[in-house]
Write a protein that holds these residues in place. Sequence first.
Motif, PDB file in Angstrom:
ATOM      1  N   SER A  69      42.242  30.615  47.781  1.00  0.00           N
ATOM      2  CA  SER A  69      41.644  31.878  47.347  1.00  0.00           C
ATOM      3  C   SER A  69      40.440  32.241  48.208  1.00  0.00           C
ATOM      4  N   GLU A  97      41.769  39.094  41.577  1.00  0.00           N
ATOM      5  CA  GLU A  97      40.766  39.420  40.566  1.00  0.00           C
ATOM      6  C   GLU A  97      40.840  40.908  40.241  1.00  0.00           C
ATOM      7  N   ALA A 100      38.145  42.936  38.516  1.00  0.00           N
ATOM      8  CA  ALA A 100      36.763  42.717  38.938  1.00  0.00           C
ATOM      9  C   ALA A 100      36.012  44.010  39.188  1.00  0.00           C
TER      10      ALA A 100
END
Length: 248
Positions: A69, A97, A100
Amino acid sequence: MSAPIIEAQGLGVKFVRNRRRQLRIREMFIHRGGRQPNAGVFWPLRDVSFAVRPGDAVGVIGRNGTGKSTLLRLIAGVLIQDEGKIIVRGKVAPLLELSAGFSNELTGRENVHLVGSLHGLSNSFLKKHFDEIVDFAGDQVSKAIDTPVRHYSSGMKVRLGFSVIARLPHPILLVDEVMAVGDAEFRKKCYVTIDRLLGEGRTLVLVSHNEGDLTRFCNRGLYFEQGKLVTDGTVQDALDAYNGVVRA
């Protein structure tokens, strides 16, 4: 042969454990106000070099904590390397994500426009395709689209985030375990979308622990172990190397 669309040269990034922890008075006297130079420093990636050609579909493989990641975040420009270079010749659509960028105080509708505009989608484009974006996210999201996203489940946020990011026209697609979230219907939609994007000639970099997803989408694999690139070959080469270490 065309230039690589992604190129890493001696790439390395370091993190510092407990960097927010204040020193105790005793430690300040012992270390004269500081820490030892390498105290708490670790490298999730170091001395990594590879090149990705336009249209490649690359699976990034390895155990948890091996820098997968982190690599995607370096490619996306979210992290800045401490060593070497990362060259990205094209805009990036980051499917990582996915919630996010959302503001919890804004509604789903407002967040579609916020996140879309942050990634370069025009207001007219978002208005034109708004219903399609929400329909893709599913009935739960559609019913709650004018509700602040703080009331959304994590799965609802991921669905809506995927729906927006998948609309980006950018040539590079970064995917980090997105298809592991949600039910079978949502995963099927993800598969169809990624197949379509690859059919358009996009470049894919996929992090996944699902061998079926890796072999379905990827023609190449990068296997990482302890922050080092161990195998750069076909996706099966990388999976064989990974499975050999796991069995050992």
